[in-house]
Write a protein that holds these residues in place. Structure first.
Motif, PDB file in Angstrom:
ATOM      1  N   THR A  89       0.867  -1.184   0.000  1.00  0.00           N
ATOM      2  CA  THR A  89       0.000   0.000   0.000  1.00  0.00           C
ATOM      3  C   THR A  89       0.899   1.227   0.000  1.00  0.00           C
ATOM      4  O   THR A  89       1.948   1.242   0.654  1.00  0.00           O
ATOM      5  CB  THR A  89      -0.939   0.031   1.206  1.00  0.00           C
ATOM      6  OG1 THR A  89      -1.729   1.231   1.156  1.00  0.00           O
ATOM      7  CG2 THR A  89      -0.177  -0.006   2.523  1.00  0.00           C
ATOM      8  N   ALA A  90       0.505   2.229  -0.762  1.00  0.00           N
ATOM      9  CA  ALA A  90       1.298   3.454  -0.853  1.00  0.00           C
ATOM     10  C   ALA A  90       0.779   4.547   0.065  1.00  0.00           C
ATOM     11  O   ALA A  90       1.456   5.562   0.264  1.00  0.00           O
ATOM     12  CB  ALA A  90       1.315   3.961  -2.294  1.00  0.00           C
ATOM     13  N   ASN A  91      -0.393   4.359   0.640  1.00  0.00           N
ATOM     14  CA  ASN A  91      -1.033   5.419   1.406  1.00  0.00           C
ATOM     15  C   ASN A  91      -1.322   4.981   2.832  1.00  0.00           C
ATOM     16  O   ASN A  91      -1.673   3.818   3.079  1.00  0.00           O
ATOM     17  CB  ASN A  91      -2.355   5.825   0.734  1.00  0.00           C
ATOM     18  CG  ASN A  91      -2.147   6.255  -0.706  1.00  0.00           C
ATOM     19  OD1 ASN A  91      -1.306   7.106  -0.990  1.00  0.00           O
ATOM     20  ND2 ASN A  91      -2.889   5.641  -1.616  1.00  0.00           N
ATOM     21  N   PRO A  92      -1.189   5.892   3.786  1.00  0.00           N
ATOM     22  CA  PRO A  92      -1.464   5.537   5.171  1.00  0.00           C
ATOM     23  C   PRO A  92      -2.943   5.198   5.363  1.00  0.00           C
ATOM     24  O   PRO A  92      -3.827   5.805   4.746  1.00  0.00           O
ATOM     25  CB  PRO A  92      -1.082   6.807   5.946  1.00  0.00           C
ATOM     26  CG  PRO A  92      -1.185   7.908   4.935  1.00  0.00           C
ATOM     27  CD  PRO A  92      -0.803   7.301   3.626  1.00  0.00           C
ATOM     28  N   GLY A  93      -3.222   4.219   6.204  1.00  0.00           N
ATOM     29  CA  GLY A  93      -4.605   3.839   6.476  1.00  0.00           C
ATOM     30  C   GLY A  93      -5.193   2.855   5.496  1.00  0.00           C
ATOM     31  O   GLY A  93      -6.259   2.289   5.750  1.00  0.00           O
ATOM     32  N   SER A  94      -4.509   2.626   4.358  1.00  0.00           N
ATOM     33  CA  SER A  94      -5.023   1.679   3.365  1.00  0.00           C
ATOM     34  C   SER A  94      -4.553   0.271   3.704  1.00  0.00           C
ATOM     35  O   SER A  94      -3.453   0.071   4.209  1.00  0.00           O
ATOM     36  CB  SER A  94      -4.538   2.062   1.964  1.00  0.00           C
ATOM     37  OG  SER A  94      -5.013   3.335   1.603  1.00  0.00           O
ATOM     38  N   THR A  95      -5.397  -0.681   3.404  1.00  0.00           N
ATOM     39  CA  THR A  95      -5.054  -2.081   3.649  1.00  0.00           C
ATOM     40  C   THR A  95      -4.156  -2.586   2.533  1.00  0.00           C
ATOM     41  O   THR A  95      -4.481  -2.417   1.355  1.00  0.00           O
ATOM     42  CB  THR A  95      -6.317  -2.944   3.718  1.00  0.00           C
ATOM     43  OG1 THR A  95      -7.164  -2.447   4.750  1.00  0.00           O
ATOM     44  CG2 THR A  95      -5.969  -4.405   3.994  1.00  0.00           C
ATOM     45  N   PRO A  96      -3.029  -3.177   2.873  1.00  0.00           N
ATOM     46  CA  PRO A  96      -2.147  -3.725   1.819  1.00  0.00           C
ATOM     47  C   PRO A  96      -2.878  -4.771   0.979  1.00  0.00           C
ATOM     48  O   PRO A  96      -3.659  -5.575   1.496  1.00  0.00           O
ATOM     49  CB  PRO A  96      -0.993  -4.354   2.606  1.00  0.00           C
ATOM     50  CG  PRO A  96      -0.986  -3.634   3.916  1.00  0.00           C
ATOM     51  CD  PRO A  96      -2.430  -3.343   4.207  1.00  0.00           C
ATOM     52  N   ARG A  97      -2.612  -4.739  -0.318  1.00  0.00           N
ATOM     53  CA  ARG A  97      -3.195  -5.703  -1.246  1.00  0.00           C
ATOM     54  C   ARG A  97      -2.084  -6.281  -2.120  1.00  0.00           C
ATOM     55  O   ARG A  97      -0.967  -5.744  -2.161  1.00  0.00           O
ATOM     56  CB  ARG A  97      -4.257  -5.014  -2.120  1.00  0.00           C
ATOM     57  CG  ARG A  97      -5.455  -4.487  -1.351  1.00  0.00           C
ATOM     58  CD  ARG A  97      -6.436  -3.840  -2.295  1.00  0.00           C
ATOM     59  NE  ARG A  97      -6.886  -4.783  -3.321  1.00  0.00           N
ATOM     60  CZ  ARG A  97      -7.421  -4.415  -4.486  1.00  0.00           C
ATOM     61  NH1 ARG A  97      -7.545  -3.123  -4.781  1.00  0.00           N
ATOM     62  NH2 ARG A  97      -7.796  -5.321  -5.348  1.00  0.00           N
ATOM     63  N   PRO A  98      -2.361  -7.381  -2.833  1.00  0.00           N
ATOM     64  CA  PRO A  98      -1.316  -7.978  -3.683  1.00  0.00           C
ATOM     65  C   PRO A  98      -0.667  -6.940  -4.580  1.00  0.00           C
ATOM     66  O   PRO A  98      -1.351  -6.152  -5.245  1.00  0.00           O
ATOM     67  CB  PRO A  98      -2.084  -9.030  -4.484  1.00  0.00           C
ATOM     68  CG  PRO A  98      -3.188  -9.444  -3.565  1.00  0.00           C
ATOM     69  CD  PRO A  98      -3.609  -8.181  -2.851  1.00  0.00           C
ATOM     70  N   ILE A  99       0.662  -6.949  -4.624  1.00  0.00           N
ATOM     71  CA  ILE A  99       1.414  -5.884  -5.267  1.00  0.00           C
ATOM     72  C   ILE A  99       1.105  -5.773  -6.751  1.00  0.00           C
ATOM     73  O   ILE A  99       1.098  -4.674  -7.323  1.00  0.00           O
ATOM     74  CB  ILE A  99       2.921  -6.094  -5.029  1.00  0.00           C
ATOM     75  CG1 ILE A  99       3.699  -4.845  -5.434  1.00  0.00           C
ATOM     76  CG2 ILE A  99       3.434  -7.318  -5.764  1.00  0.00           C
ATOM     77  CD1 ILE A  99       5.141  -4.874  -4.991  1.00  0.00           C
ATOM     78  N   GLY A 100       0.838  -6.877  -7.411  1.00  0.00           N
ATOM     79  CA  GLY A 100       0.561  -6.837  -8.837  1.00  0.00           C
ATOM     80  C   GLY A 100      -0.734  -6.135  -9.182  1.00  0.00           C
ATOM     81  O   GLY A 100      -0.941  -5.738 -10.328  1.00  0.00           O
ATOM     82  N   LYS A 101      -1.629  -5.962  -8.195  1.00  0.00           N
ATOM     83  CA  LYS A 101      -2.935  -5.342  -8.450  1.00  0.00           C
ATOM     84  C   LYS A 101      -2.979  -3.861  -8.110  1.00  0.00           C
ATOM     85  O   LYS A 101      -3.875  -3.159  -8.580  1.00  0.00           O
ATOM     86  CB  LYS A 101      -4.004  -6.079  -7.650  1.00  0.00           C
ATOM     87  CG  LYS A 101      -4.189  -7.529  -8.049  1.00  0.00           C
ATOM     88  CD  LYS A 101      -5.303  -8.190  -7.232  1.00  0.00           C
ATOM     89  CE  LYS A 101      -5.497  -9.639  -7.663  1.00  0.00           C
ATOM     90  NZ  LYS A 101      -6.582 -10.304  -6.875  1.00  0.00           N
ATOM     91  N   VAL A 102      -2.061  -3.387  -7.266  1.00  0.00           N
ATOM     92  CA  VAL A 102      -2.196  -2.007  -6.777  1.00  0.00           C
ATOM     93  C   VAL A 102      -1.014  -1.108  -7.117  1.00  0.00           C
ATOM     94  O   VAL A 102      -1.156   0.109  -7.092  1.00  0.00           O
ATOM     95  CB  VAL A 102      -2.412  -2.009  -5.247  1.00  0.00           C
ATOM     96  CG1 VAL A 102      -3.712  -2.702  -4.896  1.00  0.00           C
ATOM     97  CG2 VAL A 102      -1.254  -2.680  -4.523  1.00  0.00           C
TER      98      VAL A 102
END
Length: 561
Positions: free
Chosen positions: A421-434
């Protein structure tokens, strides 16, 4: 490290010699000048796939040579095992391409490509643009985490994979045995029935032939008696016919007459001796024929038993072979096969027990592997976060998630998933999708810098690691590469002046054309030439005072890195 790289007739490069710095070397040039051929040539030395289409137009072959220095003892040993030599602490590796074949040379010895890859694989690591795509694959994500975890995890994984491979083989054999248990049981019953039948008859080797001969003799006893009696009468005479002549009588008369004549003529003495021998032979023969005749008698009971025995033997030869000897051979092979079938049941029990043991071992080892990965995941995520913050991504966060598998696989009991995740407060997601292209470039560099600092590898080659970024981020990329070059040799193919400015040595790939064929060469830039190249890269104006001033400012920044 690479002390020298020579390229001949590869792509658009007719001839080039590169001498990278021990630290940070930047390779630049206009689009299409042939910068990628430098990475391609290194890939060939590392055992990469050969493509005859890479041979420069008009040439019949291409050749790449690399001189490697600062070799480890392990590499020197591998070179010796391959039949090559290390001279003056340097190793020459060469690759030659023609339209039909590729050849590799390590230390002057011709070797298969796989051997060259084994020798050079520890010397150079190439990070190309394809790594961005690979980074989205769970397999690549697991490799990154395992590499960071170090030797402790590597040892556990090696032992785990050995157990897992054995268990897979045991399970496959066990399944095959169980799936065919019914067929084996049927086959065993048929074989046992046949062996029991043969055992009851108990045939002897050659018995059928011997019985046939004896039966033929018993069936012809009258004819044999007549033949023997006639012969005996001819030899010894017939008591019922005193006047009948015989061979014995004739021989005796002949012997006596010749003996009497020998008194008158000694020449007849030898004839008399031969007649005496004839008389003895006739006497012995008549005695033998008489003995045969006395033993020759009809035996109906024996003949009946032989008929019954032959019928029993024929019952076996109809099923198990043309002759009794073939029946016995079938029995021998079938007994061995029956032993194998019966042993199959024992093998099932043995395999089932072994699979259970391996399941326990895998469960224990996989738990240890998970612990190693979990601990390494936290450390790696923290280290990369620091690098990303320096690359203008202060809120970026990586997380290596361990997702349990339905059952242990060849690499453990979980799948490694890299989330971002690149932004604070966002839930990390699979890197290939975000992650965007620029973000992937920075993530990849951050990972490579963190992984490389502890790897001990001699040379790192980065191909367009700065794609998709610019400005301040590009400066930070240059700074990170400069920092990495304190620990290892770094060669970077780049199109950004902000990155090239941090290099200890700057190589320019430039092309020329005669109107028909374009060729490229590699030139090492001096300080003035370097400023002009940095100005061109930034503004496309290498003679602009403003661009040169900016280039000079970048160089000063790079020197302070």
């Amino acid at each position: 490290m690479i002390s020298e790289l020579r390229i001949a007739d590869l792509g658009v490069i007719e001839s080039a010699v590169l001498e990278p710095a021990a630290g940070f070397t930047a390779v630049t040039g206009e689009t299409g000048a042939g910068k990628t051929m430098i990475v391609t040539s290194l890939g060939l030395l590392l055992g990469g796939r050969a493509d005859s289409g890479a041979i420069r137009r008009g040439a019949d072959r291409a050749r790449v040579e690399g001189v490697f220095a600062d070799l480890t003892a392990d590499v020197v040993d591998r070179v010796g095992e391959a039949g090559g030599d290390v001279e003056d602490d340097s190793l020459l590796v060469a690759r030659q391409l023609t339209g039909t074949r590729s050849r590799c040379f390590v230390g002057g010895a011709g070797v298969p490509v796989a051997v060259a890859a084994d020798v050079t694989g520890e010397l150079v690591v190439i990070h190309g643009q394809s790594e961005q795509l690979k980074l989205a694959a769970p397999e690549r994500q697991r490799e990154i985490l395992d590499r960071y975890a170090g030797a402790g995890l590597a040892g556990e994984l090696a032992a785990y994979r050995a157990d897992w491979t054995e268990r897979q083989a045991a399970r496959a054999e066990l399944a095959e045995l169980r799936d065919h248990a019914r067929e084996r049981a049927r086959e065993a019953d048929l074989l046992q029935f046949g062996l029991n039948e043969i055992e009851q008859v108990d045939p002897q080797a050659g018995e059928d032939v011997a019985l046939a001969e004896e039966a033929e003799k018993l069936q012809a006893v009258d004819d044999l008696r007549l033949a023997a009696h006639t012969a005996l009468v001819a030899l010894a005479g017939d008591e019922d016919s005193i006047d009948a002549g015989s061979a014995l009588t004739a021989a005796a008369v002949a012997r006596k007459s010749l003996a009497d004549g020998a008194d008158l003529d000694p020449a007849l003495e030898s004839f008399a001796t031969r007649a005496a021998d004839l008389q003895v032979l006739a006497q012995e023969l008549s005695q033998d024929v008489a003995s045969y005749l006395s033993d020759l008698a009809a035996d109906p009971a024996r003949l009946e038993w032989i008929a019954e025995r032959r019928a029993a033997l024929q019952g076996l030869t109809r099923k198990y072979g043309e002759t009794v000897d073939e029946v016995l051979a079938w029995a021998q092979s079938s007994a061995a096969r029956l032993g194998d079938l019966v042993a199959g049941d024992d093998r099932i029990e043995e395999l089932a027990a072994r699979v259970a043991q391996l399941d326990e071992a895998l469960l224990s080892r996989s738990a240890t592997i998970t612990e190693h990965r979990s601990e390494a995941a936290d450390r790696l995520a923290e280290a990369v976060a620091g690098e990303l913050a320096a690359l203008a991504m202060p809120h970026a966060r990586l997380a290596f998630t361990l997702e349990p598998l339905p059952e242990p696989g060849p690499h453990g009991a979980e799948q490694v998933v890299l989330q971002f995740t690149a932004n604070p407060g966002s839930t990390p997601r699979p890197i290939g999708k975000v992650a965007s292209g620029g973000e992937l470039s920075r993530i990849r560099l951050a990972l490579e810098v963190v992984l490389a600092e502890g790897s001990g590898t001699g040379t790192f080659v980065f191909d367009e690691v700065d794609s998709g970024v610019g400005g301040a981020v590009a400066i930070e990329i240059g700074r990170r590469l400069a920092r990495l070059s304190r620990h290892a040799q770094v060669i970077v193919v780049t199109h950004l002046a902000q990155v090239a400015a941090f290099a200890d040595r700057h190589l320019l790939v430039r092309k020329a054309s005669d109107g028909q064929i374009t060729t490229s060469g590699v030139h090492r830039l001096d300080d003035d030439e370097r400023l002009a190249e940095l100005a061109r890269m930034m503004a496309g104006l290498e003679d602009s005072d403003t661009a040169l001033a900016h280039a000079r400012e970048l160089r000063e920044l790079g020197k302070r890195a």
